[in-house]
Write an enzyme that holds these catalytic residues in place. Sequence first.
Site, short mmCIF file in Angstrom:
data_model
loop_
_atom_site.label_atom_id
_atom_site.label_comp_id
_atom_site.label_asym_id
_atom_site.label_seq_id
_atom_site.Cartn_x
_atom_site.Cartn_y
_atom_site.Cartn_z
CB ALA A 82 -8.32 6.42 6.17
CB VAL A 83 -4.51 2.11 7.47
CG1 VAL A 83 -2.99 1.61 7.99
CG2 VAL A 83 -5.61 1.80 8.75
N GLY A 87 6.52 5.32 5.94
CA GLY A 87 7.77 4.71 5.93
C GLY A 87 8.18 3.51 6.74
CG HIS A 90 2.33 1.94 12.42
ND1 HIS A 90 1.05 2.64 12.07
CD2 HIS A 90 2.08 1.57 13.86
CE1 HIS A 90 0.48 2.77 12.86
NE2 HIS A 90 0.73 2.23 14.08
CG PHE A 115 -12.72 -4.18 5.45
CD1 PHE A 115 -12.22 -4.22 6.85
CD2 PHE A 115 -12.13 -3.42 4.59
CE1 PHE A 115 -10.93 -3.93 7.22
CE2 PHE A 115 -10.71 -3.29 5.07
CZ PHE A 115 -10.13 -3.28 6.15
NE ARG A 129 -8.48 2.90 -3.61
CZ ARG A 129 -7.58 3.38 -4.41
NH1 ARG A 129 -7.26 4.87 -4.47
NH2 ARG A 129 -6.95 2.69 -5.56
#
Length: 158
Positions: A82-83, A87, A90, A115, A129
């Site tokens: 999980a990404v 702010g 990155h 994926f 999700r």
Amino acid sequence: MTLKTIEGTFTAAKGRYALVVGRFNSFVVESLVQGAIDTLVRHGVEQSELTIIRVPGAFEIPLVAQKVAQRGEFDAIIALGAVIRGGTPHFEYVAGECTKGLAQVSLQFGVPVAFGVLTVDSIEQAIERSGTKAGNKGAEAALSALEMVSLMAALEAK
């Protein structure tokens, strides 16, 4: 005239599966892992055919997936992580390089790489999700892996 169609199924996808899992954002990722495992087992894959390999985060997943694919022991790799956008830029770097790296592994070694790395704008979206409103993307990645293993076998048999 009948068109010939070749596609995978979920029932003929026995095999060995590697789950390469990023630990960062583990409160979300562990739900993805459980969803993937539950789906694989429900479709007839024995737990003894599953291997979980944990890495620090999503950025490290492609390198380990490459090593796993190189070994030739697994029929498919399921990438889970999980990404979550913050702010700074990155997010774009990590999400983009993870995606590109996993696609490269699949093409380089001919091993399906499913994926299941969430790339979301908020913690709320990640939670949705990983098993609530928007389903479980880990389970969906496992279904994709099952189908691709079956499809690859069908293509090799032709």
